[in-house]
Design an enzyme around this catalytic site. Structure first.
Site, PDB file in Angstrom:
ATOM      1  N   ASP A  15      34.397  36.475  89.206  1.00 42.03           N
ATOM      2  CA  ASP A  15      33.829  35.899  87.988  1.00 42.03           C
ATOM      3  C   ASP A  15      32.388  36.359  87.765  1.00 42.03           C
ATOM      4  O   ASP A  15      31.648  36.611  88.727  1.00 42.03           O
ATOM      5  CB  ASP A  15      33.895  34.368  88.063  1.00 42.03           C
ATOM      6  CG  ASP A  15      33.722  33.726  86.692  1.00 42.03           C
ATOM      7  OD1 ASP A  15      33.976  34.408  85.677  1.00 42.03           O
ATOM      8  OD2 ASP A  15      33.327  32.548  86.637  1.00 42.03           O
ATOM      9  N   GLY A  16      32.009  36.455  86.489  1.00 43.48           N
ATOM     10  CA  GLY A  16      30.624  36.773  86.135  1.00 43.48           C
ATOM     11  C   GLY A  16      30.430  38.146  85.513  1.00 43.48           C
ATOM     12  O   GLY A  16      29.290  38.554  85.264  1.00 43.48           O
ATOM     13  N   GLY A  18      31.115  39.093  82.449  1.00 45.94           N
ATOM     14  CA  GLY A  18      30.582  38.942  81.094  1.00 45.94           C
ATOM     15  C   GLY A  18      29.088  38.680  81.134  1.00 45.94           C
ATOM     16  O   GLY A  18      28.311  39.311  80.385  1.00 45.94           O
ATOM     17  N   ARG A  28      30.548  42.900  76.793  1.00 48.64           N
ATOM     18  CA  ARG A  28      31.224  42.255  77.929  1.00 48.64           C
ATOM     19  C   ARG A  28      32.195  43.205  78.634  1.00 48.64           C
ATOM     20  O   ARG A  28      32.328  43.174  79.859  1.00 48.64           O
ATOM     21  CB  ARG A  28      31.988  41.019  77.450  1.00 48.64           C
ATOM     22  CG  ARG A  28      31.094  39.864  77.015  1.00 48.64           C
ATOM     23  CD  ARG A  28      31.943  38.693  76.523  1.00 48.64           C
ATOM     24  NE  ARG A  28      32.839  38.184  77.550  1.00 48.64           N
ATOM     25  CZ  ARG A  28      32.477  37.287  78.476  1.00 48.64           C
ATOM     26  NH1 ARG A  28      31.270  36.780  78.492  1.00 48.64           N
ATOM     27  NH2 ARG A  28      33.348  36.891  79.384  1.00 48.64           N
ATOM     28  N   SER A  60      43.550  35.828  84.017  1.00 43.11           N
ATOM     29  CA  SER A  60      44.325  34.584  84.140  1.00 43.11           C
ATOM     30  C   SER A  60      45.178  34.356  82.900  1.00 43.11           C
ATOM     31  O   SER A  60      44.935  34.953  81.835  1.00 43.11           O
ATOM     32  CB  SER A  60      43.372  33.395  84.325  1.00 43.11           C
ATOM     33  OG  SER A  60      42.733  33.065  83.104  1.00 43.11           O
ATOM     34  N   GLU A  62      45.017  31.909  81.112  1.00 47.86           N
ATOM     35  CA  GLU A  62      44.119  31.326  80.099  1.00 47.86           C
ATOM     36  C   GLU A  62      43.193  32.372  79.479  1.00 47.86           C
ATOM     37  O   GLU A  62      42.719  32.185  78.355  1.00 47.86           O
ATOM     38  CB  GLU A  62      43.263  30.210  80.720  1.00 47.86           C
ATOM     39  CG  GLU A  62      44.029  28.937  81.068  1.00 47.86           C
ATOM     40  CD  GLU A  62      44.953  29.082  82.273  1.00 47.86           C
ATOM     41  OE1 GLU A  62      44.662  29.916  83.166  1.00 47.86           O
ATOM     42  OE2 GLU A  62      45.973  28.383  82.321  1.00 47.86           O
ATOM     43  N   ASN A  63      42.924  33.464  80.189  1.00 47.72           N
ATOM     44  CA  ASN A  63      42.048  34.506  79.636  1.00 47.72           C
ATOM     45  C   ASN A  63      42.634  35.130  78.363  1.00 47.72           C
ATOM     46  O   ASN A  63      41.902  35.723  77.564  1.00 47.72           O
ATOM     47  CB  ASN A  63      41.778  35.607  80.669  1.00 47.72           C
ATOM     48  CG  ASN A  63      40.873  35.167  81.817  1.00 47.72           C
ATOM     49  OD1 ASN A  63      40.950  35.686  82.926  1.00 47.72           O
ATOM     50  ND2 ASN A  63      40.001  34.189  81.561  1.00 47.72           N
ATOM     51  N   ARG A 173      34.531  32.855  95.387  1.00 49.44           N
ATOM     52  CA  ARG A 173      34.357  32.902  93.938  1.00 49.44           C
ATOM     53  C   ARG A 173      32.913  33.263  93.633  1.00 49.44           C
ATOM     54  O   ARG A 173      31.992  32.561  94.057  1.00 49.44           O
ATOM     55  CB  ARG A 173      34.694  31.565  93.261  1.00 49.44           C
ATOM     56  CG  ARG A 173      34.508  31.685  91.738  1.00 49.44           C
ATOM     57  CD  ARG A 173      34.873  30.443  90.959  1.00 49.44           C
ATOM     58  NE  ARG A 173      34.779  30.726  89.528  1.00 49.44           N
ATOM     59  CZ  ARG A 173      35.619  30.297  88.594  1.00 49.44           C
ATOM     60  NH1 ARG A 173      36.638  29.536  88.945  1.00 49.44           N
ATOM     61  NH2 ARG A 173      35.449  30.614  87.328  1.00 49.44           N
ATOM     62  N   ARG A 179      34.957  26.132  90.929  1.00 50.53           N
ATOM     63  CA  ARG A 179      36.295  25.661  90.575  1.00 50.53           C
ATOM     64  C   ARG A 179      37.299  26.767  90.841  1.00 50.53           C
ATOM     65  O   ARG A 179      36.936  27.927  91.048  1.00 50.53           O
ATOM     66  CB  ARG A 179      36.333  25.225  89.111  1.00 50.53           C
ATOM     67  CG  ARG A 179      35.811  26.257  88.124  1.00 50.53           C
ATOM     68  CD  ARG A 179      35.872  25.753  86.681  1.00 50.53           C
ATOM     69  NE  ARG A 179      35.235  26.682  85.767  1.00 50.53           N
ATOM     70  CZ  ARG A 179      34.087  26.441  85.106  1.00 50.53           C
ATOM     71  NH1 ARG A 179      33.458  25.305  85.265  1.00 50.53           N
ATOM     72  NH2 ARG A 179      33.582  27.351  84.293  1.00 50.53           N
ATOM     73  N   GLU A 192      39.353  28.255 103.495  1.00 46.61           N
ATOM     74  CA  GLU A 192      37.898  28.037 103.513  1.00 46.61           C
ATOM     75  C   GLU A 192      37.308  28.598 102.220  1.00 46.61           C
ATOM     76  O   GLU A 192      37.543  29.760 101.869  1.00 46.61           O
ATOM     77  CB  GLU A 192      37.267  28.746 104.720  1.00 46.61           C
ATOM     78  CG  GLU A 192      37.694  28.170 106.054  1.00 46.61           C
ATOM     79  CD  GLU A 192      37.254  26.713 106.237  1.00 46.61           C
ATOM     80  OE1 GLU A 192      36.155  26.350 105.776  1.00 46.61           O
ATOM     81  OE2 GLU A 192      38.028  25.937 106.831  1.00 46.61           O
TER      82      GLU A 192
END
Ligand code: IPE
Ligand code: IPE
Ligand code: MG
Length: 224
Positions: A15-16, A18, A28, A60, A62-63, A173, A179, A192
């Site tokens: 993630d990150g 963008g 992006r 994902s 959702e993406n 992440r 999350r 972990e």
């Protein structure tokens, strides 16, 4: 102690991208392009560490709800880079395995995915999962649908996209959020968790090694 905690599977929520690009006043999708480089660097580093299973969350379910231009850009990147990704991975003895519902993609991309997986299917030492149109909830539905028709004495994990693979020992992440965003909901039960503020394109081998060092210092009890 180290041998008891051998890392069999490490997973990354990349993630990150963008924000990495926005910070530089770049589009992006350039962040996503840079993200592929970071993914390949990381895959290589994990290979050096002899970790047999490595997973990357790239797109994902959702993406798909992002702006059309970003979704189209992401899909173009998959089209453009899939062959070379699979090629590079096979150079160090790793097989590309796509997890997710690929039926969403146009048939040419579906065929490309099927073909790159087929062309490297003989490689057995290492597996790199790339999650494309992947959702943990979707995966559970997919598993349940197959489970229905089979013998009830088999565990549900035999029907996940990751069937036959060990659960991740480590989840990383990047990008600052804490999350799971629908990633490997079943598989991460005792994993972990590591959260980093680094934007994915800047994720380095140095940071990976620091995470692994910390992993060895953690006490995994599995409820015992
Ligand atoms: C992760 O980076 C890659 C994908 C989800 C495709 P983002 O695109 O989510 O980047 P940020 O979180 O907006 O910075
Ligand atoms: C998770 O990142 C998905 C991937 C990295 C592929 P998102 O950026 O989509 O997650 P949210 O929206 O911050 O939860
Ligand atoms: Mg994000």
């Amino acid at each position: 102690l180290k041998s008891k905690k051998t890392i069999k599977h490490i997973a990354f929520i990349m993630d990150g991208n963008g924000r990495w690009a926005s910070k530089r006043h770049l589009p992006r999708n350039l962040g996503h392009k840079e993200g592929i480089k970071a993914m390949m660097r990381t895959a290589k580093a994990c290979n050096k560490l002899a970790i047999p299973y490595v997973s990357f969350y790239a797109f994902s379910t959702e993406n798909k709800n992002r702006d059309k231009s970003e979704v189209d850009g992401l899909i173009s990147l998959m089209r453009e880079h899939l062959d070379s990704i699979a090629d590079d991975l096979s150079q160090f003895g790793a097989r590309l395995n796509v997890i997710g519902d690929i039926s969403y993609f146009d048939s040419d991309l579906q065929n490309k995915i099927t073909n790159v997986q087929r062309s490297t299917q003989n490689i057995e030492d290492r597996v790199v999962n790339i999650a494309l149109n992947y959702g943990g909830r979707d995966e559970l539905i997919y598993a349940a649908q197959q489970y229905k028709g089979s013998k009830i004495d088999r565990p549900l994990c035999d029907f996940l996209y990751t069937a036959g693979q060990p659960d991740p020992d480590i989840l990383v992440r990047t990008g600052g959020e804490k999350r799971l965003s629908n990633f490997m909901l079943y598989q991460l039960a005792y994993t972990e968790l590591f959260f980093s503020d680094t934007f994915w394109p800047d994720f380095s081998d140095k940071e990976l090694n620091a995470i692994i060092d910390e992993y060895y210092n953690r006490d995994r009890r599995f409820g015992k």
